[in-house]
Design a protein around this motif. Sequence first.
Motif, PDB file in Angstrom:
ATOM      1  N   ALA A 100      48.606  49.015  -6.455  1.00 63.29           N
ATOM      2  CA  ALA A 100      47.847  50.988  -6.237  1.00 63.29           C
ATOM      3  C   ALA A 100      48.878  52.044  -6.448  1.00 63.29           C
ATOM      4  CB  ALA A 100      49.493  50.657  -4.980  1.00 63.29           C
ATOM      5  N   SER A 102      48.186  54.456  -9.571  1.00 58.46           N
ATOM      6  CA  SER A 102      46.741  54.689 -10.266  1.00 58.46           C
ATOM      7  C   SER A 102      47.188  55.423 -11.102  1.00 58.46           C
ATOM      8  CB  SER A 102      45.904  54.730  -9.249  1.00 58.46           C
ATOM      9  OG  SER A 102      46.804  56.411  -8.368  1.00 58.46           O
ATOM     10  N   TRP A 103      48.179  56.371 -11.250  1.00 62.82           N
ATOM     11  CA  TRP A 103      48.812  57.507 -12.205  1.00 62.82           C
ATOM     12  C   TRP A 103      49.925  57.255 -12.581  1.00 62.82           C
ATOM     13  CZ3 TRP A 103      50.989  61.804 -13.189  1.00 62.82           C
ATOM     14  CH2 TRP A 103      51.158  62.605 -14.707  1.00 62.82           C
ATOM     15  N   ALA A 124      50.951  58.905  -8.689  1.00 63.86           N
ATOM     16  CA  ALA A 124      50.265  59.173  -7.838  1.00 63.86           C
ATOM     17  C   ALA A 124      49.562  57.283  -7.078  1.00 63.86           C
ATOM     18  CB  ALA A 124      48.769  59.662  -7.954  1.00 63.86           C
ATOM     19  N   LEU A 125      50.004  57.383  -6.114  1.00 65.87           N
ATOM     20  CA  LEU A 125      49.831  56.094  -5.320  1.00 65.87           C
ATOM     21  C   LEU A 125      48.498  56.192  -4.364  1.00 65.87           C
ATOM     22  CD1 LEU A 125      53.078  54.917  -4.177  1.00 65.87           C
ATOM     23  CD2 LEU A 125      52.398  54.345  -5.861  1.00 65.87           C
ATOM     24  N   ALA A 126      47.518  54.612  -4.799  1.00 67.93           N
ATOM     25  CA  ALA A 126      46.131  54.421  -4.144  1.00 67.93           C
ATOM     26  C   ALA A 126      46.780  54.057  -2.315  1.00 67.93           C
ATOM     27  CB  ALA A 126      45.388  54.143  -4.517  1.00 67.93           C
ATOM     28  N   GLU A 127      46.397  54.886  -1.577  1.00 72.16           N
ATOM     29  CA  GLU A 127      45.928  54.178  -0.322  1.00 72.16           C
ATOM     30  C   GLU A 127      45.107  54.384   0.358  1.00 72.16           C
ATOM     31  OE1 GLU A 127      49.903  56.301   2.245  1.00 72.16           O
ATOM     32  OE2 GLU A 127      51.354  55.713   0.713  1.00 72.16           O
ATOM     33  N   ASP A 129      41.127  55.196   0.826  1.00 69.24           N
ATOM     34  CA  ASP A 129      40.420  55.579  -0.338  1.00 69.24           C
ATOM     35  C   ASP A 129      40.852  57.349  -0.069  1.00 69.24           C
ATOM     36  OD1 ASP A 129      38.542  54.309  -0.049  1.00 69.24           O
ATOM     37  OD2 ASP A 129      37.779  54.887   1.556  1.00 69.24           O
ATOM     38  N   LYS A 131      44.902  59.296  -2.221  1.00 74.01           N
ATOM     39  CA  LYS A 131      46.372  59.184  -2.934  1.00 74.01           C
ATOM     40  C   LYS A 131      47.025  59.952  -2.861  1.00 74.01           C
ATOM     41  CE  LYS A 131      44.208  59.918  -7.659  1.00 74.01           C
ATOM     42  NZ  LYS A 131      43.928  60.470  -8.970  1.00 74.01           N
ATOM     43  N   TRP A 133      50.793  61.257  -3.800  1.00 76.77           N
ATOM     44  CA  TRP A 133      51.630  61.940  -4.947  1.00 76.77           C
ATOM     45  C   TRP A 133      52.869  61.414  -4.275  1.00 76.77           C
ATOM     46  CZ3 TRP A 133      49.989  62.723  -9.972  1.00 76.77           C
ATOM     47  CH2 TRP A 133      48.423  62.928  -9.748  1.00 76.77           C
ATOM     48  N   ASP A 168      45.781  66.584  -1.009  1.00 73.18           N
ATOM     49  CA  ASP A 168      46.653  65.110  -1.104  1.00 73.18           C
ATOM     50  C   ASP A 168      47.496  65.224  -0.471  1.00 73.18           C
ATOM     51  OD1 ASP A 168      44.359  64.192  -2.841  1.00 73.18           O
ATOM     52  OD2 ASP A 168      45.264  64.404  -4.830  1.00 73.18           O
TER      53      ASP A 168
END
Length: 184
Positions: A100, A102-103, A124-127, A129, A131, A133, A168
């Motif tokens: 998860a 992503s950055w 940044a976590l992908a949840e 679709d 993002k 922070w 976001d």
Amino acid sequence: QPARVTVLPHRQAPAAAALPRGAGAAPDNAAAARLGQAVHRVLEWAGQPGHAMPRSEWSFACQAAARALGLPAAAATRVLALASSVLDSPECTRFFSGPALSWAGNEVPLAWRGELLRIDRLVALAEGDAKVWWVLDYKLQADPAAMPGYRDQLQRYVAAVALLQPGDRVHGAFISGQGRVVPL
């Protein structure tokens, strides 16, 4: 078998006047401030996206960080204990590794209303679709959220990131030396 030597990146510490924490600290607190800086440095090295530091190298990283900050060799054991508490924590893992993540950035500088901010860790976590922070502030104390000055500082950081990432979700949390995530 060939020897493998990890070369840790050199990181220039910001000038004392630019430090968000520890500037103007009493001389009695100088060693504690350097200990905190050493832990920060190890967490920076260990949490590089896509290049997580293997656990087998944590001890060497702690020794290097303690030495670079002028701490006695024995302090590396304390640095390792604190960094391990964070890196091994189930609450903190997602901020340092995993699918998860992503950055991620460390010591992220931002200008906010004429003030220079330096975020300890921004991820940044992908949840699905979306993002999400997370503005993370390392504090070695057991309950950093109980200190109003720390809460105010983290709220400013979250507000600044929210303006830069419209649409976001942005959350803030402290990461304690015990490996706890203390939401804002």
